[in-house]
Design an enzyme around this catalytic site. Structure first.
Site, PDB file in Angstrom:
ATOM      1  CB  ILE A   1      -1.024   0.000   1.160  1.00  0.00           C
ATOM      2  CG1 ILE A   1      -2.137   1.001   0.888  1.00  0.00           C
ATOM      3  CG2 ILE A   1      -0.371   0.274   2.507  1.00  0.00           C
ATOM      4  CD1 ILE A   1      -2.914   0.774  -0.381  1.00  0.00           C
TER       5      ILE A   1
ATOM      6  CB  SER B   1      10.956  -0.322   5.297  1.00  0.00           C
ATOM      7  OG  SER B   1       9.878  -1.142   4.968  1.00  0.00           O
ATOM      8  NE  ARG B   2      10.274  -5.974   9.191  1.00  0.00           N
ATOM      9  CZ  ARG B   2       9.367  -6.919   9.358  1.00  0.00           C
ATOM     10  NH1 ARG B   2       9.365  -7.636  10.454  1.00  0.00           N
ATOM     11  NH2 ARG B   2       8.453  -7.153   8.436  1.00  0.00           N
TER      12      ARG B   2
ATOM     13  CE  LYS C   1      -8.181  -1.691   5.718  1.00  0.00           C
ATOM     14  NZ  LYS C   1      -7.876  -2.807   4.743  1.00  0.00           N
TER      15      LYS C   1
ATOM     16  CG  ASP D   1      -6.893  -6.282   5.243  1.00  0.00           C
ATOM     17  OD1 ASP D   1      -6.397  -5.455   6.036  1.00  0.00           O
ATOM     18  OD2 ASP D   1      -6.692  -6.243   4.017  1.00  0.00           O
TER      19      ASP D   1
HETATM   20  P1  NAP Z   1       2.423  -5.544   3.301  1.00  0.00           P
HETATM   21  O1  NAP Z   1       2.914  -5.105   1.978  1.00  0.00           O
HETATM   22  O2  NAP Z   1       2.355  -6.995   3.571  1.00  0.00           O
HETATM   23  O3  NAP Z   1       3.214  -4.876   4.516  1.00  0.00           O
HETATM   24  C1  NAP Z   1       3.705  -3.564   4.505  1.00  0.00           C
HETATM   25  C2  NAP Z   1       5.108  -3.553   5.040  1.00  0.00           C
HETATM   26  O4  NAP Z   1       5.068  -3.641   6.455  1.00  0.00           O
HETATM   27  C3  NAP Z   1       5.953  -4.742   4.592  1.00  0.00           C
HETATM   28  O5  NAP Z   1       6.531  -4.534   3.337  1.00  0.00           O
HETATM   29  C4  NAP Z   1       6.977  -4.857   5.703  1.00  0.00           C
HETATM   30  O6  NAP Z   1       8.090  -3.992   5.445  1.00  0.00           O
HETATM   31  C5  NAP Z   1       6.218  -4.356   6.906  1.00  0.00           C
HETATM   32  N1  NAP Z   1       5.733  -5.536   7.644  1.00  0.00           N
HETATM   33  C6  NAP Z   1       5.113  -6.638   7.167  1.00  0.00           C
HETATM   34  N2  NAP Z   1       4.817  -7.498   8.160  1.00  0.00           N
HETATM   35  C7  NAP Z   1       5.268  -6.921   9.281  1.00  0.00           C
HETATM   36  C8  NAP Z   1       5.253  -7.311  10.621  1.00  0.00           C
HETATM   37  N3  NAP Z   1       4.700  -8.468  11.014  1.00  0.00           N
HETATM   38  N4  NAP Z   1       5.825  -6.505  11.516  1.00  0.00           N
HETATM   39  C9  NAP Z   1       6.367  -5.338  11.127  1.00  0.00           C
HETATM   40  N5  NAP Z   1       6.395  -4.895   9.846  1.00  0.00           N
HETATM   41  C10 NAP Z   1       5.844  -5.688   8.946  1.00  0.00           C
HETATM   42  O7  NAP Z   1       0.940  -4.987   3.558  1.00  0.00           O
HETATM   43  P2  NAP Z   1       0.079  -3.877   2.782  1.00  0.00           P
HETATM   44  O8  NAP Z   1      -0.784  -4.539   1.795  1.00  0.00           O
HETATM   45  O9  NAP Z   1       0.928  -2.758   2.357  1.00  0.00           O
HETATM   46  O10 NAP Z   1      -0.889  -3.458   3.990  1.00  0.00           O
HETATM   47  C11 NAP Z   1      -0.439  -2.695   5.082  1.00  0.00           C
HETATM   48  C12 NAP Z   1      -1.638  -2.018   5.716  1.00  0.00           C
HETATM   49  O11 NAP Z   1      -2.303  -1.235   4.726  1.00  0.00           O
HETATM   50  C13 NAP Z   1      -2.680  -3.017   6.240  1.00  0.00           C
HETATM   51  O12 NAP Z   1      -3.221  -2.559   7.446  1.00  0.00           O
HETATM   52  C14 NAP Z   1      -3.736  -3.037   5.149  1.00  0.00           C
HETATM   53  O13 NAP Z   1      -5.024  -3.318   5.643  1.00  0.00           O
HETATM   54  C15 NAP Z   1      -3.663  -1.603   4.639  1.00  0.00           C
HETATM   55  N6  NAP Z   1      -4.131  -1.483   3.261  1.00  0.00           N
HETATM   56  C16 NAP Z   1      -3.686  -2.326   2.284  1.00  0.00           C
HETATM   57  C17 NAP Z   1      -4.208  -2.218   1.002  1.00  0.00           C
HETATM   58  C18 NAP Z   1      -3.759  -3.102  -0.127  1.00  0.00           C
HETATM   59  O14 NAP Z   1      -4.300  -3.013  -1.235  1.00  0.00           O
HETATM   60  N7  NAP Z   1      -2.748  -3.942   0.040  1.00  0.00           N
HETATM   61  C19 NAP Z   1      -5.179  -1.254   0.717  1.00  0.00           C
HETATM   62  C20 NAP Z   1      -5.549  -0.382   1.713  1.00  0.00           C
HETATM   63  C21 NAP Z   1      -5.030  -0.497   2.979  1.00  0.00           C
HETATM   64  P3  NAP Z   1       9.561  -4.388   5.966  1.00  0.00           P
HETATM   65  O15 NAP Z   1       9.670  -5.886   5.959  1.00  0.00           O
HETATM   66  O16 NAP Z   1      10.469  -3.724   4.980  1.00  0.00           O
HETATM   67  O17 NAP Z   1       9.648  -3.832   7.349  1.00  0.00           O
END
Ligand code: NAP
Length: 312
Positions: free
Chosen positions: A16, A38-39, A92, A170
């Site tokens: 996101i 970011s890790r 969110k 989610d």
């Molecule tokens: P993601 O790509 O899986 O995670 C975002 C980043 O957070 C990862 O690249 C990672 O970065 C870090 N991360 C992942 N797991 C972690 C953990 N257990 N502890 C700490 N850091 C962690 O997820 P995303 O889709 O972007 O979603 C993130 C948030 O945005 C969620 O709450 C989701 O509901 C919301 N969201 C997502 C979307 C969508 O389309 N995907 C849309 C709207 C809102 P590092 O490993 O580099 O630290």
């Protein structure tokens, strides 16, 4: 009004952050991306840190932090940022539990910083028109149908299936954020069924029913196993016709005829609202969508279903 841009940092450079936050920040004159925490990832042109603690210590000039990490990691990072006196934008859902978000609200107020719990779907183009259309009608039935293929939209996102990751809620919480924005009065959950894969902590599908003191039948049907067409619809029957919000709030039909459709400006609008809140010294945290999910977890009946594997 001319404003000094806020230096902002992003925590959790993942899907996101790349899809939406980075373009929205770079298009907004009120913000400059200064750093990331970011890790495993970084963004060209922004100073890269592996963790937020180091970032906050090294960059006291950064006034705002956008938390784009999963909900399970949100509280710890939000606390750090607020304690360091930075304004905080929460993706969110705003946290893994209601009580931790209440704690953040109290902390932000005590520190005098802005806390913004974003609900991106509320900024979908047709949400205000749907709210206005419903305002003076007698609602008879409202159905949310939110069905998508988790393997297509969330590949490899293990956190969704771990406790606190919400599973099908989610995406489902996006529909609940629209529901609580357009419905003319508060609703509360009266029943829920949750289908939970044997190898997961969180549901892969869920059905909810709500109590409406106006007497309407209000329900939601969420499914992460949808093949073929994907559906993000809210269908409403009233005494004066039927309205459908589809494409997650991007298109609106009344009695079968399209009455509104607009560009996707959800994240640009989020950053405009964040800049306004910072300028006003205000916060915006509405927990109604999350409350419905929490209620489904306390009231809902659980059924064990087939194990889920990311690769079919
Ligand atoms: P993601 O790509 O899986 O995670 C975002 C980043 O957070 C990862 O690249 C990672 O970065 C870090 N991360 C992942 N797991 C972690 C953990 N257990 N502890 C700490 N850091 C962690 O997820 P995303 O889709 O972007 O979603 C993130 C948030 O945005 C969620 O709450 C989701 O509901 C919301 N969201 C997502 C979307 C969508 O389309 N995907 C849309 C709207 C809102 P590092 O490993 O580099 O630290």
């Amino acid at each position: 009004m001319t404003r000094t841009p806020n230096s902002i940092a992003i925590v959790g450079v993942g899907k996101i952050a790349r899809d939406q936050h980075l373009p929205a920040i770079s298009a907004n004159p009120d913000f400059t991306l200064a750093a990331t925490a970011s890790r495993n990832a970084s963004v060209e042109g922004a100073e890269a840190f592996r963790d937020l603690e180091t970032l906050l210590a090294a960059r006291p000039d950064i006034g705002a932090v956008a938390l784009c990490n999963p909900p399970q990691a949100r509280f710890e990072t939000a606390c750090m940022a607020i304690e360091a006196g930075r304004h905080v934008l929460l993706e969110k859902p705003p946290g893994a539990t209601l009580s931790e978000v209440h704690a953040l609200m109290a902390m932000a107020e005590a520190k005098g910083v802005t806390l913004f719990a974003t609900w991106h779907s509320r900024f979908a183009h047709c949400v205000p028109a749907a709210r206005d259309w419903l305002a003076k009608k007698t609602i008879r039935r409202l159905e949310i149908i939110w069905k998508e293929d988790v393997r297509r939209w969330h590949p490899g996102q293990a956190w969704i299936w771990q406790a606190g990751g919400l599973g099908v809620f989610d995406p489902g919480i996006n529909a609940l954020s629209i529901l609580s924005a357009i419905y003319p009065r508060p609703l509360h959950l009266s029943a829920a069924d949750l289908q939970v894969p044997g190898n997961c902590d969180t549901p892969i599908a869920a059905q909810m029913r709500f109590h409406d003191r106006g007497g309407a039948a209000v329900s939601a049907d969420f499914d992460f196993r949808q093949q073929g067409p994907q559906t993000w619809d809210i269908r409403v029957a009233t005494d004066q016709g039927e309205m459908t919000l589809s494409m997650g709030g991007g298109v609106m039909h009344v009695d079968g005829a399209e009455v509104a459709r607009g560009p996707d400006r959800e994240y640009p609008a989020i950053y405009e609202a964040f800049a306004d809140l910072i300028a006003l010294g205000a916060s915006d945290v509405d927990l109604a969508p999350m409350m419905h999910v929490a209620d489904a977890c306390t009231l809902g009946r659980r059924t064990l279903v087939e194990d889920f594997h990311d690769r079919a």
